[in-house]
Design a protein around this motif. Sequence first.
Motif, PDB file in Angstrom:
ATOM      1  N   ASN A  41     -50.239  10.222  14.350  1.00 26.16           N
ATOM      2  CA  ASN A  41     -49.773   9.931  15.750  1.00 26.16           C
ATOM      3  C   ASN A  41     -50.807  10.121  16.721  1.00 26.16           C
ATOM      4  O   ASN A  41     -51.923  10.692  16.369  1.00 26.16           O
ATOM      5  N   GLU A  42     -50.513   9.872  17.984  1.00 21.67           N
ATOM      6  CA  GLU A  42     -51.442  10.341  19.127  1.00 21.67           C
ATOM      7  C   GLU A  42     -52.027  11.858  18.760  1.00 21.67           C
ATOM      8  O   GLU A  42     -53.232  11.974  19.156  1.00 21.67           O
ATOM      9  N   TYR A  58     -55.170   9.032   5.366  1.00 17.54           N
ATOM     10  CA  TYR A  58     -53.702   9.097   5.663  1.00 17.54           C
ATOM     11  C   TYR A  58     -52.980   8.432   4.422  1.00 17.54           C
ATOM     12  O   TYR A  58     -53.013   7.358   4.090  1.00 17.54           O
ATOM     13  N   ASP A  67     -47.541  -0.820   4.854  1.00 21.87           N
ATOM     14  CA  ASP A  67     -47.132  -0.321   5.908  1.00 21.87           C
ATOM     15  C   ASP A  67     -48.296   0.807   6.397  1.00 21.87           C
ATOM     16  O   ASP A  67     -48.360   1.150   7.644  1.00 21.87           O
ATOM     17  N   ARG A  69     -51.328   1.017   5.713  1.00 18.76           N
ATOM     18  CA  ARG A  69     -52.331   0.229   6.059  1.00 18.76           C
ATOM     19  C   ARG A  69     -52.160  -0.283   7.658  1.00 18.76           C
ATOM     20  O   ARG A  69     -53.191  -0.245   8.367  1.00 18.76           O
ATOM     21  N   ALA A  70     -51.024  -0.792   8.135  1.00 17.39           N
ATOM     22  CA  ALA A  70     -50.895  -1.264   9.476  1.00 17.39           C
ATOM     23  C   ALA A  70     -50.811  -0.087  10.328  1.00 17.39           C
ATOM     24  O   ALA A  70     -51.620  -0.142  11.362  1.00 17.39           O
ATOM     25  N   ARG A  71     -50.422   1.215   9.887  1.00 15.96           N
ATOM     26  CA  ARG A  71     -50.370   2.182  10.929  1.00 15.96           C
ATOM     27  C   ARG A  71     -51.959   2.719  11.032  1.00 15.96           C
ATOM     28  O   ARG A  71     -52.153   3.204  12.151  1.00 15.96           O
ATOM     29  N   ALA A  73     -54.578   1.130  10.741  1.00 12.10           N
ATOM     30  CA  ALA A  73     -55.277   0.398  11.447  1.00 12.10           C
ATOM     31  C   ALA A  73     -55.073   0.475  13.100  1.00 12.10           C
ATOM     32  O   ALA A  73     -55.962   0.549  13.808  1.00 12.10           O
ATOM     33  N   ARG A  74     -53.924   0.799  13.409  1.00 13.24           N
ATOM     34  CA  ARG A  74     -53.622   1.036  14.827  1.00 13.24           C
ATOM     35  C   ARG A  74     -54.117   2.396  15.173  1.00 13.24           C
ATOM     36  O   ARG A  74     -54.388   2.131  16.403  1.00 13.24           O
ATOM     37  N   PHE A  75     -54.336   3.232  14.623  1.00 16.53           N
ATOM     38  CA  PHE A  75     -54.778   4.377  15.114  1.00 16.53           C
ATOM     39  C   PHE A  75     -56.426   4.443  14.855  1.00 16.53           C
ATOM     40  O   PHE A  75     -56.918   5.786  15.207  1.00 16.53           O
ATOM     41  N   SER A  76     -56.974   3.582  14.151  1.00 17.09           N
ATOM     42  CA  SER A  76     -58.658   3.720  13.938  1.00 17.09           C
ATOM     43  C   SER A  76     -59.553   2.994  14.736  1.00 17.09           C
ATOM     44  O   SER A  76     -58.963   2.017  15.439  1.00 17.09           O
ATOM     45  N   ASP A  77     -60.494   3.530  15.273  1.00 22.34           N
ATOM     46  CA  ASP A  77     -61.385   3.070  16.357  1.00 22.34           C
ATOM     47  C   ASP A  77     -62.731   3.443  15.905  1.00 22.34           C
ATOM     48  O   ASP A  77     -62.892   3.976  14.758  1.00 22.34           O
TER      49      ASP A  77
END
Length: 278
Positions: A41-42, A58, A67, A69-71, A73-77
């Motif tokens: 999470n953040e 993760y 699921d 993979r989707a999460r 990708a959301r937090f990867s930058d």
Amino acid sequence: MSVTGTEGGNAGRREDTATGTASRGAPENGTLVDPHVKVLNERVVDRARARGLDALVYAPHFTRLPDIRARAARFSDDDLLVVPAREVFTGTWRNRQHVLGVGLSEPVPDFISLPGALAAFERQNAAVLVPHPEFLNVSLDREAITRHADAIDAVETHNFKTLPRGNRRARGLVRETGLPAFGSSYAHLAGSVGEVWTAFERELDSESDLVAALRTGAPRRVLRRDTLGHTLRGAAEFAHLGYENSWGKVDRLFLSGTEPTHPSHVAYEGRFDDVREY
């Protein structure tokens, strides 16, 4: 990516010696990875950055790969790479052997046989890691590691949730088998992220880079923080084991056969029926 030099990332750090793959001297360019966390999470991302990490792996419990993979990708930058993975529970709940697959392209369920899981990982060219070896009833033991050494890419020599004697045994296993080492926070609590990490000597900019580094035994060091806070967080993680190892929890949430990572779930289309334990 480069090894960062923030106070949070380097203050009170200590090398975990006798890992079997340790190299001397800090690399000018490399990648700091916490290769096994359960929460994302953040707060986790902020903690990872404060600790100077470049990447997280993760791998939450009882969650299907799409699921995860989707999460991830959301937090990867560009500043923090989050790599999706699966820690598969092989065997039965009362005698389960965890194995971590990094670089999976297709879902693999829990509670299948260990050979079945290893074969699925091999078909996908995933990196195969052994977390917390010989820890309670949730790990590969010495015999299993030796028997399947050809299929294993690294053994964990320092796990934040494991008592010191367990980590010493793990380092002995690495010396005996010659397998590469890794270390992780195994964080189930956000504050534990980055308490233990693996420092690779080369830059790893993608999931495929990390998988290749693990599969080829790329040079790395296992490091951990050495502060009072580290000790206190470790105690909190160990206390968390009571809930994680509750039979009632899994009996209620998983063994009905309808949960996402149960081998009989419709998503697996019967592909693991021949190696399922339930």
